[in-house]
Write an enzyme that holds these catalytic residues in place. Structure first.
Site: not given
Length: 426
Positions: A83, A261, A277, A375
């Site tokens: 991202e 998030k 993990d 972004h």
């Protein structure tokens, strides 16, 4: 050698030049990051020993976050993510905290929980008491399964028995608390759970069913705190608006999901880069967000008396430095070497700090300018590459579609065609 994470101008260098700059400032071997070159890291033969039915490997960009100071020490932090803006945002937020001391952390230790489910119990309360009476015996049996862990100062620490009402009756659930030291701990606690299950069944007059760790690692919490400079954030109004945005995320699960998030953008990127993990960590963090019965924000931002912004974060982080992909994956080994962390606790401190930094950057973008501006400017380079631009063309195409405020693939293709036809001046 002390690491200096303040590397100005890194974005203007080529990937090869960046690696040279990073290894020099990290004080590690000049070739330590060469495994990040495509074709030099994880090969198909190695991958074939890690999972089943291997077809190949997939590449994910690995960047380095700069400016991070945690508990008085600088870190250059590897982040694996697809991202745009994540690495740059975390680095920028770390810069805003750097002058005010950076990030400080605390933790509850490296305790993982193994669960043993006992079913068909005639007398649940009596079973609970019999299991607790045998606590010393059971802890000794657990330690006997991993003498190496016990020799390192870890091992079984406690036994908790819960009576869990279900739609099929009351289940007796035994929690074995294990100090796993510098491991993630899944293999150790699962082995202990398997060994304890038959004896627990005898004690409870029951049948043991599930015997496995819990990813709700609420005995393995890491807390991070930082003060962010009001002026670097953009002024008092931006600080106040971030606090309002934080209150929104604390109160509303729809906003909290997106807020968290943003935290996981940072956390998962470091966890993945170091071969840990990521699914276990994500499950633990999201379950922690719902620990009070409703889903809420994992972080909180408040205005300090001097007008600066204080950010705090608490997350369960089951990460390790031994075993698994961390030892088997050459790129993960390089990432750990770059970080220079010496323990799982130190790694968790860095991971939590990056999560808080990334979260602050996202909240600031939302409060100050809207998320799309920064972004999408970074995303423009990805769009230019998708349109077919070469390395020499990407920068010019990206800049043009940003200036045109049309950051879309079809427009990038039009701009690229104009560039190649000579209709765009240098």
């Amino acid at each position: 050698m002390a690491i200096n994470s303040r590397l100005s101008g890194l974005r203007d260098s080529s990937p090869r030049e960046r690696r040279a700059i990073v290894v020099r400032n990290a004080g590690i071997d000049a070739s330590a990051l060469d495994v990040l070159e495509p074709g030099a890291g994880l090969g198909v033969e190695q991958a074939d020993h890690m999972i089943e039915n291997v077809l190949g490997v997939i590449g994910i960009p690995v960047g380095v976050a700069t400016n991070l100071t945690v508990n008085g020490r600088d870190y250059l932090v590897p982040m694996a993510t697809e991202e745009p803006s994540v690495v740059a945002a975390a680095s920028n937020a770390a810069r805003m905290a750097r002058g005010l001391g950076g990030f400080t952390t605390s933790d509850t230790g490296n305790i993982m929980i193994a669960q043993i489910q006992l079913v068909d119990v005639v007398d649940p309360e009596g079973a609970r008491m019999r299991v607790l009476e045998a606590r010393a015996e059971l802890l000794a049996l657990a330690d006997a399964q991993d003498p190496v862990l016990a020799g390192l100062g870890g091992g079984a620490r406690d036994l908790v028995v819960r009576l869990v009402p279900t739609r099929l009756g009351v289940h007796v659930v035994v929690h074995l608390h294990v100090d796993v030291r510098d491991a993630m701990g899944a293999n150790a606690v699962n082995t202990m759970a398997e060994a304890l299950a038959p004896r627990l069944g005898e004690l409870a007059g029951a049948r043991s069913l599930l015997r496995i760790l819990s990813n709700k690692a609420d005995q393995r919490l890491t807390r991070a705190r930082a003060v962010f400079d009001r002026e670097l954030l953009g002024g008092q109004q931006v600080v106040d608006d971030i606090v309002l945005a934080s209150a929104f995320a604390e109160a509303d699960p729809y906003r909290a999901a997106t807020h968290n998030k943003g935290i996981m953008n940072g956390i998962t990127a470091v966890v993945l880069a170091t071969g840990n993990d990521s699914r276990a960590v994500e499950a633990g963090c999201h379950s922690h967000a719902a620990r009070a019965g409703s889903y809420t924000a994992l972080s909180r931002f408040e205005r300090a008396a001097d007008g600066n912004l204080v950010g705090t974060l608490e997350v369960p982080l089951a990460v390790g430095l031994v075993g698994g992909a961390t030892r088997a994956h050459p790129a993960a080994q390089a990432a750990v070497a770059l970080l220079g962390v010496q323990s799982a606790t130190e790694l968790a401190a860095v991971v939590a700090s990056i999560g808080l930094a990334q979260n602050l950057a996202a909240c600031r973008a939302l409060a100050a300018e809207g998320i799309q501006r920064g972004h999408m400017t970074l995303h423009a380079r990805t769009i230019a590459a998708s349109a077919g631009a070469t390395t020499d063309e990407i920068g010019r195409v990206a800049q043009r579609i940003v200036d045109d405020r049309r950051i879309r693939l079809e427009h990038a293709q039009e701009v690229l065609a104009e560039l190649r036809a000579g209709r765009i001046s240098p």
